[in-house]
Design an enzyme around this catalytic site. Structure first.
Site, PDB file in Angstrom:
ATOM      1  N   PRO A  14       0.841  -1.202   0.000  1.00 17.62           N
ATOM      2  CA  PRO A  14       0.000   0.000   0.000  1.00 17.62           C
ATOM      3  C   PRO A  14       0.878   1.256   0.000  1.00 17.62           C
ATOM      4  CG  PRO A  14       0.023  -1.038   2.182  1.00 17.62           C
ATOM      5  CD  PRO A  14       0.752  -1.960   1.260  1.00 17.62           C
ATOM      6  N   LEU A  15       0.567   2.191  -0.871  1.00 16.70           N
ATOM      7  CA  LEU A  15       1.412   3.379  -1.065  1.00 16.70           C
ATOM      8  C   LEU A  15       0.560   4.636  -1.227  1.00 16.70           C
ATOM      9  CD1 LEU A  15       3.735   1.587  -3.600  1.00 16.70           C
ATOM     10  CD2 LEU A  15       4.528   2.509  -1.404  1.00 16.70           C
ATOM     11  N   THR A  16       0.629   5.512  -0.246  1.00 14.23           N
ATOM     12  CA  THR A  16      -0.059   6.796  -0.295  1.00 14.23           C
ATOM     13  C   THR A  16       0.580   7.672  -1.366  1.00 14.23           C
ATOM     14  OG1 THR A  16      -0.768   6.724   1.991  1.00 14.23           O
ATOM     15  CG2 THR A  16      -0.420   8.913   1.049  1.00 14.23           C
ATOM     16  N   HIS A 166      -5.336  -1.240   8.292  1.00 15.67           N
ATOM     17  CA  HIS A 166      -4.026  -0.601   8.493  1.00 15.67           C
ATOM     18  C   HIS A 166      -3.754  -0.502   9.993  1.00 15.67           C
ATOM     19  CE1 HIS A 166      -0.467   1.567   7.946  1.00 15.67           C
ATOM     20  NE2 HIS A 166      -0.841   2.497   7.095  1.00 15.67           N
ATOM     21  N   TYR A 171      -0.532   4.621  13.174  1.00 18.61           N
ATOM     22  CA  TYR A 171      -1.858   5.227  12.988  1.00 18.61           C
ATOM     23  C   TYR A 171      -2.813   4.717  14.080  1.00 18.61           C
ATOM     24  CZ  TYR A 171       0.363   6.867   8.798  1.00 18.61           C
ATOM     25  OH  TYR A 171       1.251   7.475   7.944  1.00 18.61           O
ATOM     26  N   ARG A 218      -2.363  -5.369   8.579  1.00 15.71           N
ATOM     27  CA  ARG A 218      -0.954  -4.976   8.483  1.00 15.71           C
ATOM     28  C   ARG A 218      -0.456  -4.471   9.831  1.00 15.71           C
ATOM     29  NH1 ARG A 218       2.793  -0.997   4.671  1.00 15.71           N
ATOM     30  NH2 ARG A 218       3.885  -2.785   3.807  1.00 15.71           N
ATOM     31  N   ARG A 258      13.412  -2.811  10.103  1.00 14.80           N
ATOM     32  CA  ARG A 258      14.547  -2.140   9.436  1.00 14.80           C
ATOM     33  C   ARG A 258      14.067  -0.992   8.547  1.00 14.80           C
ATOM     34  NH1 ARG A 258      15.952  -7.187   5.421  1.00 14.80           N
ATOM     35  NH2 ARG A 258      14.062  -7.090   4.177  1.00 14.80           N
ATOM     36  N   GLY A 311       7.356  -1.803  -1.979  1.00 10.90           N
ATOM     37  CA  GLY A 311       6.792  -0.468  -2.010  1.00 10.90           C
ATOM     38  C   GLY A 311       7.497   0.419  -3.023  1.00 10.90           C
TER      39      GLY A 311
HETATM   40  C1  FNR Z   1       4.464   4.032   2.058  1.00 13.98           C
HETATM   41  N1  FNR Z   1       4.095   3.049   2.981  1.00 13.98           N
HETATM   42  C2  FNR Z   1       2.758   2.878   3.310  1.00 13.98           C
HETATM   43  N2  FNR Z   1       2.377   1.873   4.152  1.00 13.98           N
HETATM   44  C3  FNR Z   1       1.075   1.615   4.390  1.00 13.98           C
HETATM   45  O1  FNR Z   1       0.759   0.684   5.127  1.00 13.98           O
HETATM   46  N3  FNR Z   1       0.112   2.403   3.812  1.00 13.98           N
HETATM   47  C4  FNR Z   1       0.409   3.445   2.990  1.00 13.98           C
HETATM   48  O2  FNR Z   1      -0.488   4.104   2.453  1.00 13.98           O
HETATM   49  C5  FNR Z   1       1.786   3.728   2.762  1.00 13.98           C
HETATM   50  N4  FNR Z   1       2.178   4.787   1.990  1.00 13.98           N
HETATM   51  C6  FNR Z   1       3.487   4.916   1.568  1.00 13.98           C
HETATM   52  C7  FNR Z   1       3.818   5.879   0.630  1.00 13.98           C
HETATM   53  C8  FNR Z   1       5.106   5.944   0.132  1.00 13.98           C
HETATM   54  C9  FNR Z   1       5.423   6.965  -0.920  1.00 13.98           C
HETATM   55  C10 FNR Z   1       6.090   5.043   0.607  1.00 13.98           C
HETATM   56  C11 FNR Z   1       7.487   5.051   0.046  1.00 13.98           C
HETATM   57  C12 FNR Z   1       5.769   4.110   1.556  1.00 13.98           C
HETATM   58  C13 FNR Z   1       5.065   2.019   3.394  1.00 13.98           C
HETATM   59  C14 FNR Z   1       5.177   0.933   2.322  1.00 13.98           C
HETATM   60  O3  FNR Z   1       3.970   0.197   2.191  1.00 13.98           O
HETATM   61  C15 FNR Z   1       6.310  -0.061   2.644  1.00 13.98           C
HETATM   62  O4  FNR Z   1       6.068  -0.697   3.873  1.00 13.98           O
HETATM   63  C16 FNR Z   1       7.671   0.643   2.695  1.00 13.98           C
HETATM   64  O5  FNR Z   1       7.854   1.449   1.561  1.00 13.98           O
HETATM   65  C17 FNR Z   1       8.797  -0.366   2.811  1.00 13.98           C
HETATM   66  O6  FNR Z   1       8.808  -1.230   1.684  1.00 13.98           O
HETATM   67  P1  FNR Z   1       9.914  -1.024   0.503  1.00 13.98           P
HETATM   68  O7  FNR Z   1       9.708   0.313  -0.084  1.00 13.98           O
HETATM   69  O8  FNR Z   1      11.257  -1.148   1.183  1.00 13.98           O
HETATM   70  O9  FNR Z   1       9.655  -2.158  -0.432  1.00 13.98           O
END
Ligand code: FNR
Length: 359
Positions: A14-16, A166, A171, A218, A258, A311
């Site tokens: 999930p990515l905002t 989430h 949060y 999560r 990490r 992500g």
């Molecule tokens: C995130 N992450 C995140 N996690 C989550 O639970 N909900 C979300 O909406 C978001 N939004 C979000 C936006 C952006 C721009 C980033 C870079 C990260 C965290 C993400 O899901 C993930 O756990 C981390 O990015 C670590 O994984 P990677 O990037 O090392 O593969």
């Protein structure tokens, strides 16, 4: 995974991205972005999505509490289903990681206890330091649980394949779980049995809508993102994993410590959280946080997880599963375009071979 036949183990985390339209409504550009990242039999977890107008900490996030939002999400779901992918919606309430500028009527954000976090919320006008939250009254909690149930129901109406609670990254549910942020003396505070009550209630509420096998959770044990801390994370998250094990979840999704929110803080640390929780949670498990091809394969080979979520790599590589399968080089990500903006840094990352179009 439950009723789903997965074709591979690469999950989109999930990515905002803060690119919804007025009214926090998902739009065509978002449908294109998710469509680009879809593979046959692959799982996408759509970005964190507030279940209530009081659940926002990032302007431009999509919501799931109005009919227009449901209609917008339908376009996203269609783009994913048209290519044979699965998509879950991540249900969100930021609690104290907000500011009056992001709240209806500019009221104070809410939390289990009136303790302020360090860091910034993203208002329409730009970053603002998190506001001082107001402690929720006991009588208000059922209303928030109900907003999660309603969000789950609206996600179903929009056509999603399931929902993810989430419970990570500091949060609202995480604020209830950890004793650094929960100083309540009622049924929602004190011993872990009480601190876990809110997360378990909203998970049950989602399951009441979706049934078993279509609700994921999560967690981010030991992450300090959002000024989080707990005096005994092993006991806290161990208890939660054990309780969740009894619920017939689609999966448990664990972010390795990490990674702190959206950045890696210890490149060399081995995954530990998933290894521990795996002993307590017997259902499908997704690991996330700082994985690369080799580390993901090693983790799966050890049997510590069933799937790995990516992500940042998925932001920059719309065809990430193919690149991992064929061990192809990855595009680098551009942090400046992570949050908000337009198609730049969103739908214009090239596929292998240089083409951008999704067809
Ligand atoms: C995130 N992450 C995140 N996690 C989550 O639970 N909900 C979300 O909406 C978001 N939004 C979000 C936006 C952006 C721009 C980033 C870079 C990260 C965290 C993400 O899901 C993930 O756990 C981390 O990015 C670590 O994984 P990677 O990037 O090392 O593969």
């Amino acid at each position: 995974m439950g009723p789903f036949t997965m074709e591979h183990r690469v999950v989109m985390a999930p990515l905002t991205r803060m690119r919804s339209s007025e009214g926090n409504v998902p739009n065509e550009m978002m449908a294109e972005y998710y469509g680009q990242r879809t593979t046959q039999g692959g799982l996408i977890i759509a970005e964190a999505t507030p279940v209530s107008p009081y659940g926002f900490g990032y302007a431009g996030s999509p919501g799931i509490f109005t009919q227009a939002q449901v209609d917008g999400w339908r376009k996203v779901v269609k783009a994913v289903h048209d290519k044979g992918g699965f998509i879950f919606l991540q249900l969100w309430h930021v609690g104290r990681q907000s500011h009056p500028l992001l709240q209806p009527g500019n009221v104070d954000p809410v939390a289990p206890s009136a303790i302020q976090a360090e860091g910034d919320a993203y208002a329409q006008t730009g970053p603002v330091a998190f506001g001082m939250p107001r402690a929720l009254e006991l009588a208000e909690i059922p209303g928030i649980v109900e907003s999660f149930r309603q969000g789950a129901e609206l996600a179903k109406e929009a056509g999603f394949d399931g929902v993810e609670i989430h419970g990570a990254n500091g949060y609202l549910p995480d604020q209830f779980l950890q004793d650094g942020t929960n100083k309540r003396t009622d049924a929602y505070g004190g011993p872990i049995e009480n601190r876990a009550r809110f997360l378990l209630e909203i998970t049950h509420a989602a399951i009441s809508v979706w049934g078993q096998g279509r609700v994921g959770v999560r967690l981010s044990p030991s992450s300090s993102y959002g000024s989080m801390h707990d005096s005994n994370p092993r006991a806290t998250f161990g208890y939660v994993a054990k309780q969740l094990d009894a619920l017939g979840l689609a999966y448990l999704h664990v972010v390795e410590p990490r990674v702190k929110g959206n950045e890696t803080i210890d490149e060399d640390a081995e995954p530990v959280a998933v290894q521990y929780l795996r002993t307590l949670f017997k259902g499908p498990m997704i690991a996330a946080g700082g994985f690369h091809l080799l580390s993901a394969e090693a983790l799966l080979a050890r049997g510590d997880a069933d799937m790995v979520a990516f992500g940042r790599a998925f932001i920059a590589n719309p065809d990430l599963p193919r690149r991992l399968r064929d061990d192809l080089p990855l595009n680098a990500y551009d942090r400046d375009t992570f949050y908000g903006g337009n198609a730049q840094g969103y739908t214009d990352y090239p596929f292998v071979g240089g083409q951008i179009a999704m067809a």
